[in-house]
Motif scaffolding. Sequence first.
Motif, mmCIF file in Angstrom:
data_model
loop_
_atom_site.group_PDB
_atom_site.id
_atom_site.type_symbol
_atom_site.label_atom_id
_atom_site.label_comp_id
_atom_site.label_asym_id
_atom_site.label_seq_id
_atom_site.Cartn_x
_atom_site.Cartn_y
_atom_site.Cartn_z
ATOM 1 N N GLY A 46 0.670 -0.904 -0.391
ATOM 2 C CA GLY A 46 0.251 -0.098 0.206
ATOM 3 C C GLY A 46 0.716 1.230 -0.540
ATOM 4 N N SER A 47 1.434 1.198 0.793
ATOM 5 C CA SER A 47 2.934 2.369 0.781
ATOM 6 C C SER A 47 3.681 2.557 -0.466
ATOM 7 C CB SER A 47 3.718 2.162 1.975
ATOM 8 O OG SER A 47 3.249 1.986 3.292
ATOM 9 N N TRP A 48 4.333 1.471 -0.999
ATOM 10 C CA TRP A 48 4.451 1.173 -1.942
ATOM 11 C C TRP A 48 4.071 2.087 -3.394
ATOM 12 C CZ3 TRP A 48 4.132 -1.949 -6.069
ATOM 13 C CH2 TRP A 48 4.527 -1.842 -7.114
ATOM 14 N N ALA A 49 2.668 1.842 -3.375
ATOM 15 C CA ALA A 49 2.010 1.936 -4.559
ATOM 16 C C ALA A 49 1.522 3.283 -4.102
ATOM 17 C CB ALA A 49 0.927 1.367 -5.183
ATOM 18 N N GLN A 50 1.314 3.814 -3.140
ATOM 19 C CA GLN A 50 0.702 4.849 -3.026
ATOM 20 C C GLN A 50 2.182 6.219 -3.144
ATOM 21 O OE1 GLN A 50 -0.058 6.063 1.328
ATOM 22 N NE2 GLN A 50 -1.394 7.454 0.241
ATOM 23 N N SER A 51 3.021 5.881 -2.749
ATOM 24 C CA SER A 51 4.804 6.313 -3.754
ATOM 25 C C SER A 51 5.158 6.402 -5.457
ATOM 26 C CB SER A 51 5.986 5.582 -2.546
ATOM 27 O OG SER A 51 5.892 4.846 -3.601
ATOM 28 N N LYS A 52 4.010 6.058 -5.796
ATOM 29 C CA LYS A 52 4.496 5.391 -7.646
ATOM 30 C C LYS A 52 3.938 6.074 -8.167
ATOM 31 C CE LYS A 52 6.916 2.058 -8.472
ATOM 32 N NZ LYS A 52 8.110 2.942 -9.588
ATOM 33 N N ALA A 53 1.864 6.201 -7.271
ATOM 34 C CA ALA A 53 0.833 5.791 -7.654
ATOM 35 C C ALA A 53 0.699 7.305 -9.432
ATOM 36 C CB ALA A 53 -0.327 6.286 -7.153
ATOM 37 N N VAL A 54 0.248 7.640 -10.751
ATOM 38 C CA VAL A 54 -0.083 8.340 -11.364
ATOM 39 C C VAL A 54 -1.039 8.242 -11.809
ATOM 40 C CG1 VAL A 54 2.647 8.775 -12.014
ATOM 41 C CG2 VAL A 54 1.027 6.747 -13.655
ATOM 42 N N SER A 55 -1.968 8.833 -12.537
ATOM 43 C CA SER A 55 -3.945 8.798 -12.979
ATOM 44 C C SER A 55 -2.866 8.085 -13.963
ATOM 45 C CB SER A 55 -3.807 10.218 -13.668
ATOM 46 O OG SER A 55 -3.890 10.862 -14.202
ATOM 47 N N GLN A 56 -4.065 7.467 -14.879
ATOM 48 C CA GLN A 56 -4.674 6.424 -15.806
ATOM 49 C C GLN A 56 -4.056 7.331 -17.231
ATOM 50 O OE1 GLN A 56 -7.617 3.991 -18.233
ATOM 51 N NE2 GLN A 56 -8.294 5.134 -17.420
ATOM 52 N N HIS A 57 -4.599 8.222 -16.525
ATOM 53 C CA HIS A 57 -4.107 9.416 -18.338
ATOM 54 C C HIS A 57 -2.525 9.582 -18.034
ATOM 55 C CE1 HIS A 57 -4.111 12.593 -20.840
ATOM 56 N NE2 HIS A 57 -3.687 13.485 -20.591
ATOM 57 N N GLU A 58 -2.197 9.814 -16.943
ATOM 58 C CA GLU A 58 -0.883 10.606 -17.258
ATOM 59 C C GLU A 58 0.650 9.026 -17.604
ATOM 60 O OE1 GLU A 58 0.177 13.175 -13.327
ATOM 61 O OE2 GLU A 58 -0.915 11.389 -13.048
ATOM 62 N N ALA A 59 0.043 8.103 -16.987
ATOM 63 C CA ALA A 59 0.194 6.786 -17.821
ATOM 64 C C ALA A 59 -0.321 5.796 -19.046
ATOM 65 C CB ALA A 59 -0.818 5.415 -16.840
ATOM 66 N N VAL A 60 -1.058 5.878 -19.369
ATOM 67 C CA VAL A 60 -0.560 6.057 -20.774
ATOM 68 C C VAL A 60 -0.125 7.135 -21.788
ATOM 69 C CG1 VAL A 60 -2.860 6.267 -22.723
ATOM 70 C CG2 VAL A 60 -3.782 5.052 -20.726
ATOM 71 N N PHE A 64 2.458 4.572 -23.664
ATOM 72 C CA PHE A 64 2.010 4.456 -24.492
ATOM 73 C C PHE A 64 2.170 5.994 -26.260
ATOM 74 C CE2 PHE A 64 -0.626 1.342 -22.459
ATOM 75 C CZ PHE A 64 0.068 0.356 -22.934
ATOM 76 N N GLY A 65 2.012 7.373 -24.971
ATOM 77 C CA GLY A 65 1.960 8.394 -26.067
ATOM 78 C C GLY A 65 0.463 8.555 -26.737
ATOM 79 N N ALA A 66 -0.352 8.579 -25.393
ATOM 80 C CA ALA A 66 -2.213 8.546 -26.572
ATOM 81 C C ALA A 66 -2.330 9.630 -25.450
ATOM 82 C CB ALA A 66 -2.561 6.601 -26.575
ATOM 83 N N ASP A 67 -3.411 9.878 -26.431
ATOM 84 C CA ASP A 67 -4.467 10.736 -25.060
ATOM 85 C C ASP A 67 -5.831 9.976 -24.886
ATOM 86 O OD1 ASP A 67 -6.275 12.375 -24.280
ATOM 87 O OD2 ASP A 67 -6.563 13.496 -25.401
ATOM 88 N N THR A 68 -6.050 9.555 -23.554
ATOM 89 C CA THR A 68 -6.930 8.750 -23.269
ATOM 90 C C THR A 68 -8.441 9.138 -23.708
ATOM 91 O OG1 THR A 68 -7.225 9.551 -21.099
ATOM 92 C CG2 THR A 68 -5.966 7.998 -21.302
ATOM 93 N N ILE A 239 12.338 -5.792 -12.409
ATOM 94 C CA ILE A 239 10.950 -4.844 -13.109
ATOM 95 C C ILE A 239 11.147 -3.340 -12.878
ATOM 96 C CG2 ILE A 239 8.437 -4.708 -14.085
ATOM 97 C CD1 ILE A 239 8.687 -8.444 -14.475
ATOM 98 N N ASP A 240 10.438 -2.500 -13.684
ATOM 99 C CA ASP A 240 10.415 -1.550 -12.831
ATOM 100 C C ASP A 240 9.111 -0.434 -12.855
ATOM 101 O OD1 ASP A 240 10.335 1.446 -11.436
ATOM 102 O OD2 ASP A 240 11.617 2.484 -13.794
ATOM 103 N N SER A 241 8.472 -0.981 -12.737
ATOM 104 C CA SER A 241 6.465 -0.822 -12.984
ATOM 105 C C SER A 241 5.855 0.393 -13.051
ATOM 106 C CB SER A 241 5.910 -1.665 -12.260
ATOM 107 O OG SER A 241 4.551 -1.323 -12.566
ATOM 108 N N VAL A 242 5.299 0.890 -13.533
ATOM 109 C CA VAL A 242 3.630 1.746 -13.132
ATOM 110 C C VAL A 242 2.502 2.009 -12.120
ATOM 111 C CG1 VAL A 242 2.763 3.890 -13.908
ATOM 112 C CG2 VAL A 242 5.104 3.430 -15.030
ATOM 113 N N VAL A 243 2.239 2.904 -11.615
ATOM 114 C CA VAL A 243 1.428 2.048 -10.893
ATOM 115 C C VAL A 243 0.174 3.098 -10.684
ATOM 116 C CG1 VAL A 243 0.549 1.948 -8.643
ATOM 117 C CG2 VAL A 243 2.899 0.744 -8.839
ATOM 118 N N VAL A 244 -1.129 2.769 -11.147
ATOM 119 C CA VAL A 244 -1.985 3.498 -11.685
ATOM 120 C C VAL A 244 -3.004 3.084 -10.637
ATOM 121 C CG1 VAL A 244 -3.782 3.874 -13.129
ATOM 122 C CG2 VAL A 244 -1.656 3.654 -13.652
ATOM 123 N N GLU A 245 -3.325 5.392 -9.495
ATOM 124 C CA GLU A 245 -4.442 5.140 -9.149
ATOM 125 C C GLU A 245 -5.530 4.910 -9.849
ATOM 126 O OE1 GLU A 245 -5.572 6.704 -5.053
ATOM 127 O OE2 GLU A 245 -4.251 7.846 -5.849
#
Length: 256
Positions: A46-60, A64-68, A239-245
């Motif tokens: 929970g702490s790890w994910a919170q520290s890395k979290a971005v929005s779905q829009h930011e992750a995409v 992927f260089g795309a606009d959600t 693996i360096d994962s992106v985390v999306v909230e």
Amino acid sequence: MSEVSRVLKTFIAYMKRPDLYPELGRKIIKNTLNRKNAFKGKEKTGSWAQSKAVSQHEAVQHLFGADTASFRSLYADILTEAAKKERECPVKMGGAGALEMIYFACEYTQANNVVETGVAYGWSSLAALLSLKKRGGTLYSSDMPYLAQDGDQYVGCVVPEDLKGFWKLFRFADRESLPKIFADRTAFDVVHYDSDKSYNGRFWAYQELYKHLRKGGVFISDDIGDNSAYQDFCEKNNIDSVVVEFEGKYVGIFIK
């Protein structure tokens, strides 16, 4: 339906399906001897994910260089009809999830073969199929029957008929479905995990799915905050994962 009635109904349904006996045995062990294991490492992750979290829009946009926003406008009519089908469904099976992430993962990889675990209404299936249809690709899905709800006929109910020709649905637990899927197709462009929430179930499936994900493919897992299986898997494999909230929960995503 009371909890006792639900458990009894589920058990009777399992007894009528010998092909599901292996999963029945695993569930009994998971809900008795290994009950605490389901939430192993939850606070740490929970702490790890919170520290890395971005929005779905930011992750995409980052991955992927795309606009959600383009997804909702492009498929507005299909999504509206799917939402109507969900509202009319008499069985409750869970929310839609991060559809844009799944769709743009398929677009980014120009996916021809995608594997997912967990179907329910079929929202994630719909997102993948909208992309796969463009290339005549195939979605392989693993989903357990809804034994306590008489809900089998509603699984995937939001998926339009014209997309079902690109879909292969395996109605077993992951430990039975995935070997059957991998016997049919050995390499996948996108993996989406959203089934067994236990630590052991996740970690086993992550390893199997990762082996069959091609280099440059996209790995997505829902609800990674339930326990530390996803974090531990990523750390084990460097693996360096992106985390999306997303709607109060965390989704993990990375490119192999």
